[in-house]
Design an enzyme around this catalytic site. Sequence first.
Site, mmCIF file in Angstrom:
data_model
loop_
_atom_site.group_PDB
_atom_site.id
_atom_site.type_symbol
_atom_site.label_atom_id
_atom_site.label_comp_id
_atom_site.label_asym_id
_atom_site.label_seq_id
_atom_site.Cartn_x
_atom_site.Cartn_y
_atom_site.Cartn_z
ATOM 1 C CD GLU A 48 10.618 20.251 -22.263
ATOM 2 O OE1 GLU A 48 11.564 21.044 -22.832
ATOM 3 O OE2 GLU A 48 11.133 19.325 -21.338
ATOM 4 C CD GLU B 41 12.906 18.357 -26.796
ATOM 5 O OE1 GLU B 41 12.010 17.954 -27.182
ATOM 6 O OE2 GLU B 41 12.442 19.365 -25.902
HETATM 7 C C1 LIG Z 1 14.951 21.708 -23.127
HETATM 8 C C2 LIG Z 1 14.490 22.136 -24.399
HETATM 9 C C3 LIG Z 1 15.368 21.757 -25.364
HETATM 10 C C4 LIG Z 1 14.737 21.963 -26.883
HETATM 11 O O1 LIG Z 1 13.491 22.569 -27.193
HETATM 12 S S1 LIG Z 1 15.823 21.431 -28.039
HETATM 13 C C5 LIG Z 1 14.977 22.029 -29.526
HETATM 14 C C6 LIG Z 1 13.816 21.346 -29.822
HETATM 15 N N1 LIG Z 1 12.996 21.668 -30.929
HETATM 16 C C7 LIG Z 1 13.444 21.456 -32.249
HETATM 17 O O2 LIG Z 1 14.554 20.671 -32.480
HETATM 18 C C8 LIG Z 1 12.983 22.211 -33.510
HETATM 19 C C9 LIG Z 1 13.837 22.498 -34.522
HETATM 20 N N2 LIG Z 1 13.222 23.346 -35.568
HETATM 21 C C10 LIG Z 1 12.370 22.770 -36.720
HETATM 22 O O3 LIG Z 1 12.385 21.605 -36.693
HETATM 23 C C11 LIG Z 1 12.047 23.542 -37.663
HETATM 24 O O4 LIG Z 1 13.079 24.823 -37.689
HETATM 25 C C12 LIG Z 1 10.785 24.065 -37.778
HETATM 26 C C13 LIG Z 1 10.040 22.839 -37.652
HETATM 27 C C14 LIG Z 1 10.443 24.767 -36.274
HETATM 28 C C15 LIG Z 1 10.457 25.132 -38.631
HETATM 29 O O5 LIG Z 1 10.900 24.787 -39.873
HETATM 30 P P1 LIG Z 1 10.685 25.810 -41.189
HETATM 31 O O6 LIG Z 1 9.488 26.313 -41.108
HETATM 32 O O7 LIG Z 1 11.207 24.758 -42.330
HETATM 33 O O8 LIG Z 1 11.932 26.719 -40.721
HETATM 34 P P2 LIG Z 1 13.656 26.449 -40.572
HETATM 35 O O9 LIG Z 1 14.186 27.158 -42.094
HETATM 36 O O10 LIG Z 1 13.912 25.222 -40.286
HETATM 37 O O11 LIG Z 1 13.980 27.393 -39.544
HETATM 38 C C16 LIG Z 1 13.902 28.933 -39.498
HETATM 39 C C17 LIG Z 1 15.074 29.257 -38.743
HETATM 40 O O12 LIG Z 1 14.836 29.052 -37.358
HETATM 41 C C18 LIG Z 1 16.167 28.382 -37.033
HETATM 42 N N3 LIG Z 1 15.887 27.660 -35.957
HETATM 43 C C19 LIG Z 1 14.595 26.652 -35.839
HETATM 44 N N4 LIG Z 1 14.652 26.263 -34.752
HETATM 45 C C20 LIG Z 1 15.533 26.527 -34.085
HETATM 46 C C21 LIG Z 1 15.959 26.273 -32.627
HETATM 47 N N5 LIG Z 1 15.285 25.346 -31.720
HETATM 48 N N6 LIG Z 1 17.145 26.827 -32.117
HETATM 49 C C22 LIG Z 1 17.653 27.734 -32.944
HETATM 50 N N7 LIG Z 1 17.453 28.220 -34.228
HETATM 51 C C23 LIG Z 1 16.273 27.469 -34.756
HETATM 52 C C24 LIG Z 1 16.573 27.717 -38.267
HETATM 53 O O13 LIG Z 1 18.223 27.524 -38.150
HETATM 54 C C25 LIG Z 1 16.465 28.802 -39.182
HETATM 55 O O14 LIG Z 1 17.587 29.806 -39.171
HETATM 56 P P3 LIG Z 1 18.094 30.329 -40.505
HETATM 57 O O15 LIG Z 1 17.019 31.083 -41.033
HETATM 58 O O16 LIG Z 1 19.217 31.144 -39.984
HETATM 59 O O17 LIG Z 1 18.671 29.163 -41.540
#
Ligand SMILES: C/C=C/C(=O)SCCNC(=O)CCNC(=O)[C@H](O)C(C)(C)COP(=O)(O)OP(=O)(O)OC[C@H]1O[C@@H](n2cnc3c(N)ncnc32)[C@H](O)[C@@H]1OP(=O)(O)O
Length: 688
Positions: A98, A118
């Site tokens: 965004e 989302e």
């Molecule tokens: C208005 C706007 C709204 C939004 O933006 S809502 C959020 C939308 N985004 C998502 O839903 C993306 C969520 N994240 C993922 O799908 C994955 O992650 C990734 C594809 C980005 C990366 O995957 P991988 O490389 O396997 O890493 P990992 O183990 O999933 O994440 C590493 C650490 O990062 C934390 N994390 C990832 N995304 C978020 C987030 N959006 N908010 C808070 N924490 C996040 C996890 O929990 C974890 O943390 P730990 O290492 O402590 O287990």
Amino acid sequence: MAADGIAVLTLDNPPVNTLATPLRTALDSALRRCGADPAVRGIVLASAGRMFSAGAEMREFGKPRIPPLLRDLIELIETLGKPVVAALHGRVLGGGLELALGCHARVAAPGTLLGLPEVKRGILPGGGGTQRLPRLVGAEAALRMIASGEPVTAEAALEMGLVEAVADGDLPDAACRFLATALAEGRPLPLARDRSAPHDPQSLAAAIAEVRKRARGQAAPLACAEAVRLATELPLEEGLDRERALFQELVQGEQSRALRHLFFAEREAQKVAGIPADIAPPPVRRAAVIGAGTMGGGIAMCFANAGIPVTVIDMDAAALQRGLDRCAQNWQRSVQGGRLDQAEMERRRALLSGSTDLAALAGADVVVEAVFEDMALKQRIFAEIDRLAGAGALLASNTSTLDIDRMAAATARPGDVLGLHFFSPANVMKLLEIVRGKATSGLSLARGVALGGLLGKVPVVVGNCDGFVANRMTGRRGAQAERLLQEGALPQQVDAAMTEFGYPMGPFAVGDLAGLDIGAAARRRRGAVFPVADALVAEGRLGQKTGRGYYRYAEGSRKAEPDPEVAALIARVAAGLGVPQRRHDAAEIRERLILPMVNEGARILEEGIAARASDIDVIFVHAFGWPAWRGGPMLWADGLGLATVRDRLAHYAALTGDETLQPAPLIQRLAAAGGSLLGGAPRAGESA
Ligand SMILES: C/C=C/C(=O)SCCNC(=O)CCNC(=O)[C@H](O)C(C)(C)COP(=O)(O)OP(=O)(O)OC[C@H]1O[C@@H](n2cnc3c(N)ncnc32)[C@H](O)[C@@H]1OP(=O)(O)O
């Protein structure tokens, strides 16, 4: 700042550059500095680390919002008076995309994935995504991305008009060159806000109707569709206000709370006690699966789908051929359904081979035993595997109930043995229960977890007990489902109560799919008697495969039709047992099926078979289709309140005389202390 007046701002919030408050604050100041600096002609917004951004910091949801909000930052970019180009790499997700949509242009590295996931967290893109994306790529394409949550590649994004360039080489440099050229040429870089959202009213209406049809009880997809529709009708500011209102409603709702709980629970489940931090599991170059039945074939498909050569071994040549054919047919169906292309199918088929000789497992790094559920047989096989497998091979059983330690004891290397419990259909269901035996080494567990990831599964480590977590808990549901029939409920009524709850299928339709003889064999092993189910099996009603089970199935059809013969059979059995007949409403059916599972979950937690309550929720969502937006049985129970759970269980124990329904000690203790399954008991000084 570069010599040509282009400033590069770099988001740097490891590990995934979430747009947390400190990052937003820093970005706000940096943008304002650039805006005020006459030497700056344009800005490139890039990121450090492995991705541009995973979006909003979800741990901040539900807490007081601290400005600058994402919306404020985007407005700042749009009104700064200087062009801002986003330099995108890795993943560009949610709020991260965004932010990029608010920029004047986007340059992406090859292979970048851009998406608005989302909806998978039970919300909609609340940072303007539903209003700006349709203005860039058209409303129908935007709806596809927003309502599915699936990302697109940089290459597809270029074609759609979501990015302006895909650039090899150093990314911020490429974005700087793009911006410098545009400035030099005086080429305008129009903002999304200054465009209208192209769309074809008819096809948009059809796409919105499709989203509504698929939503099945979920609020977020409906809100996504509504917001995209508004983008075609309202000026941007009004659309943004409506989007924000929809976002606020969703983010405070139960469904989003449940989906976010699962997101973090899945990641928490990967943190396994007993796995040394510095362990690096060796690669899996080759696998062997013993047993060419439905499970064995499905497991072999998982390996081939992940690009790992796999040999299926079955002593019975005809069974082996049937198993290999079934794999080929499954892939063929995927090709016909457009989910797989022909070349990929051929690649997978080439990775799959068969043998009737156990010695074929010799070169495998992982051996998965998937033979009939018979301990003596499994022990014999494990002794053979021990003799034939190379040193260091991971030795696994796909047993769904039997004791891993007894199998490990048949080998001279019990540290290398664990359970890898796949769920049917193994090539589809995401859960992989990794069963830790008492001798299983930390390295073997690490290898199991890594293998799960490699196969695209959600691995959860569980302890060794009859049925482990998933089957042990659903076993309690099975007993109540049987009992409901005896009391006069019909299979279709019970199943409907569960599909209304959000399950894709009810327990009886699932039984018919799996085969009622499978359940009967498992009960025989446990010494359990289910009079209705047993009577069906005795009449040769084994489920879909015989065209008759709890339902009847027309020739060649999988559609379950209520069968008056089953109603008559149930009535006969109930009369023989002398069970009084009565009516049940859907709420009671749901409680009767779910509460016993919660109760068993509490026992499992207390025994340490599951490490965390959240692991149980992950297991349920990925093994049996528990609706993700309801978060799992532990979250469901906490939502009901443990005092209510305790009282309802006690009520059903009294009603049915089934002592297993007496509330588990953990539930009693937590209910008395005002605690929860996921949070435990409140600590001293905390309010309940
Ligand atoms: C208005 C706007 C709204 C939004 O933006 S809502 C959020 C939308 N985004 C998502 O839903 C993306 C969520 N994240 C993922 O799908 C994955 O992650 C990734 C594809 C980005 C990366 O995957 P991988 O490389 O396997 O890493 P990992 O183990 O999933 O994440 C590493 C650490 O990062 C934390 N994390 C990832 N995304 C978020 C987030 N959006 N908010 C808070 N924490 C996040 C996890 O929990 C974890 O943390 P730990 O290492 O402590 O287990």
